[in-house]
Design a protein around this motif. Structure first.
Motif: not given
Length: 883
Positions: A492, A461-462, A458-459
């Protein structure tokens, strides 16, 4: 009338040195007399000891029963005690006996020693004076006394020379003790060994096979077990004992050094096979089979011990196999393209089989789930002379997620026995690929985040979403924006390990494409081709495979050089680029041809080493990005200082020649006695500027054109004055040298000691010139020139080191031209950095390779003819370095 105990009488009273001399001689005489008493009774003691040694060395004690052995031991002890009885009569000789011995053995009449302590019978003035004169004359004869050596007169005590019997027996027994059946001194103190029954019908064939990696030949044991000293063999050697003949199965025992016995079992494949016979045949043939079928016993020797079989014994001294040693040879450093370069030294008693660098991160989260294992870094160990090797290995680890992180590097070496050796660890930041495009660096960071810990997807992707917030301003190329969007979709959707690795690889390709376009892809293919060829050489692949891999390497090299040439067309020429920095395609082709020729000729080690040099060369090759002109300005300033130093050297040389010429002419004048040759001195006017303001050199040139020698018309006084006027020029040169040292200090360079020495010599030469002395001035100027040359060499070395430090990294983190070692892409020193002494040639000439191949073929042919001399055969094996 005599009083021996009284001292300092007669001549001793007024001659103390004589008294001390006589005291010393008396002590030596008493020692000699004591040994003369000691030696005769010592002969029986020595005879008893000699007879005991003879009985022991002849093996008497080990061949008799124990009761007789003890009885003989008691008899020898009693004889020894009886032989000590005569020593009871020994006593220390008296002073009078020593005086008589000195007088007798030195042939002195009238007792000159004893008379010094005697007194006259009648004490009258005339008698005392006469006696004193007699003592003085006798004292003159004492100056050369000699006690001599002991004279025990052994013949008087042994008239029949029986003392020769034990001496002869002792020499004979000692020679016999060196044989197989010889005895030992300890035999009298230990029980006789149990009689060993040896079956003469049993045949024993035994040999020791050292491990193959030791390169040592098998050791065959003698059939009778006649080896006296232990047999030295390497650890983990194989012992093979083959027993045949006899009526029963022999027992083979290996007795360790601590006395523990270990039975060596029979190998399963050597036992009698009776499955094909019928039951009745088995019953009748079983005893015969056990007697006739040879049995083989095998074991690994790991400690000292002895082999015992059929009454025969062989002792072994196992030489331990030491663990390998490995250490860093200098500090690990990155190359131009970010590859990690490690120099190392490795030692082992039989050679190292494999070595690698263990790389672990310093900041390690135990709960993290990394996507890739730790990086593998195999060290290139030469197969020849692997016992004491030194090498350099370059591997590109920039693609690994740990690149750019602080790691601990430990070198690990492993020998053929499985033992490992480790070096002291070294901590450093693992080199990473330098990205000049900020967008490419950001994509590589995304990949590194989740590759080190998949839980941080997730980091990552951010971070990707942050890059595409305002794409019209941050991403000028539409292609790059589309690639980021596709990468975001993959990130994702990635769930499994394979999908995550594909996503990480996709992000890395995107970053390389943004940075270098197709050049990065060509570089990767080239690196893969080099690795495949290195692996093939390491496993001794056939020539057909080597040729195929060489073709792939040539194609990958051609593609890479094509992409590099296209990149260089768009890049402006850098300030420090010149003809020496240009990489030529024919150099690479020649190097790859030599690699293939060496591999096909069987010299795989040289081919692998040259391939390693090619890898290092390509790792230190860069795409030539433009740099700022700061380095060029610094080099320009340094060149100016070098030019100034060259002018000082040239002017000092001219001044020394001029001083020498004037001094020689002055000496000629003085030898001829000429003191006045003219009133006007043209050279005096030449030393100073003329009326029209022209410099001295120009005026000298004009006079030289007219063919005149002004100094030939000068008197001795005028020549001496001319020498004095040269001081101004010498002082001016010293001042210029001081200004040069000041300028070097402002540039951050430390002037060498040669400049200081040169300035002192210049000052001394100036003082000599001021006094009109030419010869001392010339000597000082010569020393100043030598010191200037030494200072110039030190200055050149400092400039080269400074230039090497600037070539590796540019002001903005850009890669400089050339590698970090101050060499061109082929590893050769540049002409702009000093002379090439030829002490580090990486690529051998074709004729050298052909000549070396012919010499090796001749040595192999000579060795294949089986030389009759063992020494010659070993010499040829050492030339081929057969391990």
């Amino acid at each position: 009338m005599t009083s021996p105990s009284r001292q300092k009488k007669g001549a001793f009273a007024f001659r103390p040195s004589l008294a001390r001399l006589v005291t010393t001689k008396r002590l030596l005489a008493r020692i000699v007399l004591f040994f003369e008493q000691l030696l005769p009774p010592l002969m029986p003691v020595q005879s008893v000891i000699a007879f005991y040694l003879c009985a022991s060395w002849f093996g008497l004690f080990r061949s008799v029963p124990d009761w007789l052995r003890i009885l003989l031991l008691i008899a020898f002890a009693a004889a020894f005690l009886v032989s000590l009885l005569p020593f009871r009569t020994l006593r220390w000789p008296k002073v009078a006996e020593a005086d008589r011995m000195l007088e007798e053995r030195n042939g002195l009449p009238h007792q000159p020693v004893t008379v010094q302590e005697d007194e006259p019978a009648f004490d009258t003035p005339f008698g005392r004076a006469l006696w004193r004169e007699h003592q003085t004359r006798m004292a003159e004869k004492i100056a050369a006394l000699d006690a001599g050596l002991p004279r025990p007169d052994i013949a008087a005590h042994d008239r029949f020379a029986l003392r020769a019997v034990p001496a002869l027996l002792l020499v004979t027994a000692f020679g016999y003790s060196l044989s197989i059946n010889g005895g030992s001194i300890r035999d009298a103190l230990q029980a006789a060994p149990e009689p060993v029954v040896s079956d003469p019908a049993v045949r024993i064939d035994a040999w020791v096979t050292p491990p193959s990696y030791t390169g040592r030949a098998p050791v065959y044991l003698t059939a009778d077990g006649s080896e006296q000293a232990p047999i030295g063999i390497p650890q983990f050697s194989g012992l093979t004992v083959r027993v045949s003949g006899g009526k029963t199965a022999e027992k083979v025992v290996f007795r360790k050094a601590n006395g523990e016995a270990q039975d060596i079992a029979v190998q399963a494949d050597t036992k009698p096979q009776q499955t094909a016979a019928s039951a009745s045949e088995q019953q009748t043939a079983a005893p015969a089979s056990q007697a006739l079928v040879a049995q083989t016993h095998m074991m690994k020797l790991q400690e000292n011990g002895a082999l015992e079989v059929n009454g025969r014994r062989w002792s072994f001294d196992v030489l331990p196999d030491k663990a390998p040693e490995i250490a860093f040879d200098g500090l690990p450093k990155p190359s131009v393209n970010g590859a990690l370069e490690i120099g190392f030294t490795v030692k082992d008693d039989y050679g190292v089989q494999e070595a690698h660098a263990e790389i672990v991160p310093l900041e390690n989260d135990p709960t993290a789930t990394p996507l890739y294992p730790l990086p593998e870094y195999r060290l290139d160990i030469p197969r020849r002379n692997a016992r004491d090797a030194k090498g350099v290995t370059s591997r590109n680890l920039t693609e690994h997620p740990l690149a750019g992180k602080r790691v601990r590097i430990t070198l690990v070496a492993k020998d053929a026995a499985g033992q490992t050796g480790r070096s002291p660890p070294h901590e450093m930041v693992l080199p990473s690929r330098p990205f000049n495009e900020p967008l490419a660096a950001a994509v590589a960071e995304e990949r590194q985040v989740f590759a080190l810990d998949t839980r941080k997807m997730p980091q990552a992707i951010a971070l990707n979403e942050a890059l595409t917030i305002r794409p019209e301003e941050t991403i000028p190329k539409l292609t790059n924006y589309l690639l980021l969007e596709s990468a975001l979709a993959r990130m994702r959707l990635a769930k499994g390990e394979d999908a995550l690795k594909d996503t990480a690889q996709y992000l890395w390709e995107i970053a390389l494409g943004m940075e270098d376009g197709d050049l990065s892809l060509a570089e990767r293919k080239l690196r893969e081709a080099q690795q495949k060829l290195a692996d093939a050489l390491d496993r001794n692949a056939p020539d057909a495979e080597i040729k195929k891999l060489m073709d792939e390497l040539r194609k990958a090299m051609q593609d890479y050089m094509t992409e590099l040439a296209q990149r260089m067309q768009n890049a402006p020429m850098q300030p420090n680029q010149n003809a020496q920095n240009i990489l030529r395609q024919q150099d690479l082709e020649r190097m790859m041809d030599q690699i293939e020729n060496l591999a096909r000729s069987g010299n795989r080690d040289a081919a692998q080493q040259m391939l390693s040099e090619l890898q290092r060369m390509m790792n230190n090759l860069q795409a030539g990005r433009p740099q700022r002109g700061q380095q060029s300005q610094e080099n320009s300033e340094a060149r100016k200082q070098m030019d100034k130093l060259g002018e000082i050297l040239r002017d000092q040389q001219k001044l020394m020649e001029q001083t020498f010429r004037l001094d020689q002419q002055l000496r000629d004048r003085m030898q001829r006695g000429e003191t006045d040759m003219g009133e006007n001195d043209p050279l005096l006017d030449e030393m100073n500027p003329g009326e029209n303001g022209e410099p001295q050199d120009q005026q000298q040139g004009q006079q030289g054109k007219e063919g005149e020698q002004p100094s030939d018309q000068m008197t001795a006084e005028q020549l001496r004055e001319a020498l004095k006027q040269l001081r101004a020029q010498q002082d001016a040169l010293g001042k210029q040298l001081g200004e040069l040292q000041k300028s070097l200090g402002e540039m951050g360079m430390k002037p060498g000691p040669g400049f200081g020495q040169a300035q002192r010599e210049m000052e001394g030469a100036g003082r000599e010139l001021g006094q009109g002395r030419g010869q001392p001035a010339v000597e000082g100027q010569g020393r100043a020139l030598e010191a200037l040359r030494q200072g110039a060499r030190d200055m050149m070395n400092q400039m080269m080191q400074a230039q090497q430090g600037q070539q590796g990294q540019g002001p903005n983190g850009q890669v400089g031209q050339g590698d970090q070692n101050g060499r061109d892409p082929l590893g050769r020193p540049r002409r702009t950095q000093g002379p090439d002494f030829g002490d580090d040639v990486k690529v051998p000439d074709e004729i050298d390779v052909q000549r070396a191949r012919e010499i090796l073929d001749a040595i192999r042919e000579k060795l294949g003819n089986n030389p009759p001399q063992e020494m010659e055969r070993r010499y040829l094996e050492r030339l081929l370095d057969i391990q």
